[in-house]
Design an enzyme around this catalytic site. Structure first.
Site, mmCIF file in Angstrom:
data_model
loop_
_atom_site.group_PDB
_atom_site.id
_atom_site.type_symbol
_atom_site.label_atom_id
_atom_site.label_comp_id
_atom_site.label_asym_id
_atom_site.label_seq_id
_atom_site.Cartn_x
_atom_site.Cartn_y
_atom_site.Cartn_z
ATOM 1 N N CYS A 137 3.295 -5.433 7.174
ATOM 2 C CA CYS A 137 3.457 -4.512 5.037
ATOM 3 C C CYS A 137 3.874 -3.714 4.502
ATOM 4 O O CYS A 137 5.411 -3.802 5.081
ATOM 5 C CB CYS A 137 1.944 -3.517 5.332
ATOM 6 S SG CYS A 137 0.405 -4.108 5.646
ATOM 7 N N HIS B 10 0.572 -1.532 -0.234
ATOM 8 C CA HIS B 10 0.050 0.275 0.211
ATOM 9 C C HIS B 10 1.020 1.388 0.088
ATOM 10 O O HIS B 10 2.170 1.383 0.428
ATOM 11 C CB HIS B 10 -1.283 0.186 0.858
ATOM 12 C CG HIS B 10 -0.202 0.038 2.439
ATOM 13 N ND1 HIS B 10 0.199 1.216 3.012
ATOM 14 C CD2 HIS B 10 -0.109 -0.895 3.429
ATOM 15 C CE1 HIS B 10 0.804 0.922 4.661
ATOM 16 N NE2 HIS B 10 0.521 0.074 4.467
#
Length: 323
Positions: free
Chosen positions: A220, A204
């Protein structure tokens, strides 16, 4: 040869582990560092550069301008003050890369170099290329998992649902999080997110530019806003994602063999990884494959090999040449 057995003895307990490449294709209008795929058997792309710092620059400013991770530019310039490099100071840009030892398809994240590689599907009539991006990965206590996965969903302007474990951590620090953060400038996922087939893990964007190329996320894979904006429309749902731990990479460029060594990452100190053994195995395979293909002998630079292993600068170093 095997000089690495003697090197191992000289380095003792150390078991934890500028040459020109193909021309860079990217321009100011293209976010990704995009390179033509090297002709087999070469596996080195890009070229190490040097730029002069401006008075107002920090090393981190220069890293962002040249799509280099923050840790990577500090490792490549160990004697330069990251906050005040100084007007006119030569700064090395580590923009040459040995491709990770994986199939050349989909997305590949090499954790020790905190760098993502994308191999776009070849288009008829066009040369195959490879794109590469600096990324942030999980910190020691929230490490990014290794393995083969895939993109299962893609979201533009995603809402963020902090997991219970993260909300508990923030609450303990007196900084409670809401159960959902809607799309917008306060959303830490940025404007684009690609969900992995590992529950809770995403590739992301971010609303905080600091930390690209560092171990700062909660597991992440975090990209700069402009990088993920460029990558997002190119990656199809179902694309394979390989997350690997390769602190040492070896690859040919023409008649020269290059070695690229990175520090082991916090939380990734796999006891089975001994950098010296990894280097030795990779060198022997590269030597054998090239000898079979050409029948030529190889001249080794043992001092360059030892220096690369000791410095772990992330810069590809020429360690051998075909005679």
């Amino acid at each position: 040869m095997l000089f690495l057995s003697s090197l191992s003895r000289r380095l003792g307990a150390f078991s934890c582990v500028f040459a020109l490449g193909a021309m860079l294709l990217s321009t100011a209008a293209v976010s990704a560092a995009t390179y033509p795929f090297p002709a087999a058997p070469d596996t080195v792309v890009g070229a190490t550069q040097s730029v002069a710092a401006r008075y107002e620059d920090t090393l981190l400013d220069i890293a962002r301008e040249h799509q280099i991770g923050q840790d990577a530019i500090v490792l490549a310039n160990p004697h330069i003050d990251r906050w005040l490099p100084g007007e006119g100071t030569p700064v090395i840009i580590p923009s040459q890369f040995v491709l990770p030892d994986t199939p050349y398809e989909g997305l590949v994240l090499n954790l020790p170099e905190m760098r993502l590689y994308f191999y776009p599907p070849p288009v008829s009539g066009e040369l195959q290329s490879v794109q590469t991006y600096p990324v942030s990965i999980g910190r020691r206590d929230w490490s990014t998992p290794k393995g083969i996965t895939r993109i299962v969903n893609k979201l533009k302007d995603p809402a963020w649902y902090p997991p219970a474990s993260l909300r508990e951590e923030h609450a303990a620090d007196g900084d409670p999080l809401p159960t959902v953060v809607p799309p917008g400038p306060d959303n830490p996922l940025g404007r684009y997110a690609m969900l992995l087939d590992i529950p809770g893990y995403l590739i992301h964007g971010t609303n905080k530019l600091f930390g690209i190329g560092m171990q700062v996320s909660h597991g992440c894979i975090r990209m700069s806003p402009e990088d993920i904006e460029f990558l997002f429309p190119q990656v199809a749902q179902g694309t394979t994602v390989r997350i690997v731990n390769q602190p040492a990479k070896v690859g040919w460029l023409g008649d020269k063999l290059y070695l690229e060594v990175h520090p082991l990452m916090e939380g990734l100190q796999d006891e089975s990884i001994n950098v010296i053994q990894v280097v030795d195995t990779a060198i022997q395979r590269a030597k054998r494959e090239r000898h079979i293909a050409t029948g030529r002998r190889v001249q080794w630079d043992e001092a360059a090999i030892e220096a690369a292993i000791r410095s772990r600068s992330g810069l590809p170093v020429a360690i051998a040449e075909l005679l």
